[in-house]
Enzyme design. Structure first.
Site, PDB file in Angstrom:
ATOM      1  N   LYS A   1       0.831  -1.206   0.000  1.00  0.00           N
ATOM      2  CA  LYS A   1       0.000   0.000   0.000  1.00  0.00           C
ATOM      3  C   LYS A   1       0.873   1.267   0.000  1.00  0.00           C
ATOM      4  O   LYS A   1       2.081   1.185   0.233  1.00  0.00           O
ATOM      5  CB  LYS A   1      -0.913  -0.048   1.234  1.00  0.00           C
ATOM      6  CG  LYS A   1      -1.843  -1.275   1.251  1.00  0.00           C
ATOM      7  CD  LYS A   1      -2.714  -1.305   2.500  1.00  0.00           C
ATOM      8  CE  LYS A   1      -3.631  -2.529   2.507  1.00  0.00           C
ATOM      9  NZ  LYS A   1      -4.518  -2.540   3.708  1.00  0.00           N
TER      10      LYS A   1
ATOM     11  N   GLU B   1      -8.923 -10.904  -7.464  1.00  0.00           N
ATOM     12  CA  GLU B   1      -8.026  -9.752  -7.335  1.00  0.00           C
ATOM     13  C   GLU B   1      -6.907  -9.797  -8.375  1.00  0.00           C
ATOM     14  O   GLU B   1      -6.533  -8.761  -8.937  1.00  0.00           O
ATOM     15  CB  GLU B   1      -7.461  -9.709  -5.904  1.00  0.00           C
ATOM     16  CG  GLU B   1      -8.553  -9.348  -4.889  1.00  0.00           C
ATOM     17  CD  GLU B   1      -8.168  -9.615  -3.429  1.00  0.00           C
ATOM     18  OE1 GLU B   1      -6.996  -9.961  -3.153  1.00  0.00           O
ATOM     19  OE2 GLU B   1      -9.053  -9.474  -2.562  1.00  0.00           O
TER      20      GLU B   1
ATOM     21  N   ASN C   1      -1.688  -0.075   7.490  1.00  0.00           N
ATOM     22  CA  ASN C   1      -1.156  -1.407   7.788  1.00  0.00           C
ATOM     23  C   ASN C   1      -0.309  -2.014   6.659  1.00  0.00           C
ATOM     24  O   ASN C   1      -0.093  -3.227   6.616  1.00  0.00           O
ATOM     25  CB  ASN C   1      -2.273  -2.346   8.271  1.00  0.00           C
ATOM     26  CG  ASN C   1      -3.320  -2.596   7.201  1.00  0.00           C
ATOM     27  OD1 ASN C   1      -3.198  -2.116   6.080  1.00  0.00           O
ATOM     28  ND2 ASN C   1      -4.345  -3.361   7.557  1.00  0.00           N
TER      29      ASN C   1
ATOM     30  N   HIS D   1      -1.575  -5.661   1.679  1.00  0.00           N
ATOM     31  CA  HIS D   1      -2.792  -6.458   1.474  1.00  0.00           C
ATOM     32  C   HIS D   1      -2.421  -7.845   0.977  1.00  0.00           C
ATOM     33  O   HIS D   1      -1.518  -7.991   0.154  1.00  0.00           O
ATOM     34  CB  HIS D   1      -3.689  -5.784   0.421  1.00  0.00           C
ATOM     35  CG  HIS D   1      -4.771  -6.705  -0.078  1.00  0.00           C
ATOM     36  ND1 HIS D   1      -5.974  -6.861   0.573  1.00  0.00           N
ATOM     37  CD2 HIS D   1      -4.801  -7.568  -1.138  1.00  0.00           C
ATOM     38  CE1 HIS D   1      -6.704  -7.761  -0.066  1.00  0.00           C
ATOM     39  NE2 HIS D   1      -6.025  -8.209  -1.104  1.00  0.00           N
TER      40      HIS D   1
ATOM     41  N   TYR E   1     -12.095  -3.428  -2.931  1.00  0.00           N
ATOM     42  CA  TYR E   1     -12.625  -3.447  -1.560  1.00  0.00           C
ATOM     43  C   TYR E   1     -14.151  -3.405  -1.529  1.00  0.00           C
ATOM     44  O   TYR E   1     -14.731  -2.933  -0.550  1.00  0.00           O
ATOM     45  CB  TYR E   1     -12.043  -2.277  -0.764  1.00  0.00           C
ATOM     46  CG  TYR E   1     -10.659  -2.550  -0.189  1.00  0.00           C
ATOM     47  CD1 TYR E   1     -10.387  -3.724   0.522  1.00  0.00           C
ATOM     48  CD2 TYR E   1      -9.631  -1.616  -0.330  1.00  0.00           C
ATOM     49  CE1 TYR E   1      -9.131  -3.967   1.058  1.00  0.00           C
ATOM     50  CE2 TYR E   1      -8.365  -1.854   0.207  1.00  0.00           C
ATOM     51  CZ  TYR E   1      -8.132  -3.035   0.902  1.00  0.00           C
ATOM     52  OH  TYR E   1      -6.881  -3.272   1.441  1.00  0.00           O
TER      53      TYR E   1
HETATM   54  P1  DAT Z   1      -7.231  -7.381   5.755  1.00  0.00           P
HETATM   55  O1  DAT Z   1      -6.505  -6.267   5.059  1.00  0.00           O
HETATM   56  O2  DAT Z   1      -6.424  -7.937   6.900  1.00  0.00           O
HETATM   57  O3  DAT Z   1      -7.746  -8.441   4.816  1.00  0.00           O
HETATM   58  P2  DAT Z   1      -9.995  -6.454   5.914  1.00  0.00           P
HETATM   59  O4  DAT Z   1     -10.213  -7.082   4.588  1.00  0.00           O
HETATM   60  O5  DAT Z   1     -10.948  -6.794   7.011  1.00  0.00           O
HETATM   61  O6  DAT Z   1      -8.520  -6.740   6.466  1.00  0.00           O
HETATM   62  O7  DAT Z   1     -10.029  -4.871   5.763  1.00  0.00           O
HETATM   63  C1  DAT Z   1      -9.428  -4.249   4.640  1.00  0.00           C
HETATM   64  C2  DAT Z   1      -8.676  -3.036   5.103  1.00  0.00           C
HETATM   65  O8  DAT Z   1      -9.587  -2.097   5.635  1.00  0.00           O
HETATM   66  C3  DAT Z   1      -7.677  -3.303   6.238  1.00  0.00           C
HETATM   67  O9  DAT Z   1      -6.437  -3.745   5.753  1.00  0.00           O
HETATM   68  C4  DAT Z   1      -7.604  -1.970   6.894  1.00  0.00           C
HETATM   69  C5  DAT Z   1      -9.005  -1.410   6.734  1.00  0.00           C
HETATM   70  N1  DAT Z   1      -9.811  -1.680   7.932  1.00  0.00           N
HETATM   71  C6  DAT Z   1     -10.393  -2.850   8.277  1.00  0.00           C
HETATM   72  N2  DAT Z   1     -11.040  -2.754   9.436  1.00  0.00           N
HETATM   73  C7  DAT Z   1     -10.884  -1.464   9.837  1.00  0.00           C
HETATM   74  C8  DAT Z   1     -11.324  -0.714  10.965  1.00  0.00           C
HETATM   75  N3  DAT Z   1     -12.070  -1.271  11.916  1.00  0.00           N
HETATM   76  N4  DAT Z   1     -10.952   0.594  11.048  1.00  0.00           N
HETATM   77  C9  DAT Z   1     -10.202   1.162  10.078  1.00  0.00           C
HETATM   78  N5  DAT Z   1      -9.758   0.505   8.987  1.00  0.00           N
HETATM   79  C10 DAT Z   1     -10.099  -0.780   8.869  1.00  0.00           C
HETATM   80 MG    MG Z   2      -9.192  -8.361   3.338  1.00  0.00          MG
END
Ligand code: DAT
Ligand code: MG
Length: 149
Positions: free
Chosen positions: A9, A126, A112, A115, A49
């Site tokens: 990212k 994807e 973070n 991805h 997303y």
């Molecule tokens: P991952 O990236 O571990 O697959 P995810 O698919 O649940 O996690 O979410 C996609 C992204 O969205 C994640 O990398 C960071 C953001 N995100 C997820 N939950 C969040 C939250 N509670 N607050 C802020 N950003 C969040």
């Molecule tokens: Mg995810």
């Protein structure tokens, strides 16, 4: 053998961590099949997303993901989908274990760094969203028998 989609990212590039993170995947024994630097259009990130549409963090997530270039990549390996998510650590870096990428290098869920696809269906979805078939190389690795028996 499984394939997955890994995206570094915009914060990874801003912080100069591209080499460090790619190195972790290479050292693990995963094989790189595709790699490019992309400034993604908003629609691409929205598709990527789409499962999070409507969540409170969605707008901020799309803004973050379109704020600068992303390193998009395709990797292959045994059990790579779950294994790469273990390498990443928990979604929220403040809860990610030391030794993981997010646990070692990040502090906050909205920054973070990386991805990784979470299922075989999402991996293929994807990969085809971010890559054209001709951008993916199916090469054979001379080290393969020393990584997978
Ligand atoms: P991952 O990236 O571990 O697959 P995810 O698919 O649940 O996690 O979410 C996609 C992204 O969205 C994640 O990398 C960071 C953001 N995100 C997820 N939950 C969040 C939250 N509670 N607050 C802020 N950003 C969040
Ligand atoms: Mg995810």
């Amino acid at each position: 053998m499984e394939r997955t989609f890994i995206a570094l990212k915009p914060d990874t590039l801003q912080r100069g961590l591209v080499g460090d993170i790619i190195n972790r995947f290479e050292k693990k024994g995963f094989q790189l099949l595709g790699l490019k630097l992309v400034q993604p259009p908003r629609e691409l990130v929205e598709k990527h997303y789409e499962e999070h549409l409507g969540r409170p963090f969605y707008e901020g997530l799309v803004n973050y993901m379109t704020s600068g270039p992303i390193v998009a990549s395709v990797w292959q390996g045994k059990n790579i989908i779950s294994s790469s998510r273990s390498l990443l650590g928990a979604t929220d870096p403040s809860k990610a274990a030391p030794g993981t990428i997010r646990g070692d290098l990040a502090t906050q869920v909205g920054r973070n760094l990386v991805h990784a696809s979470d299922s075989p269906v999402n991996a293929e979805r994807e990969i085809s969203l971010w890559f054209a078939a001709k951008e993916i190389q199916n090469w054979s690795r001379s080290l393969e028998p020393w990584i997978n028996e």
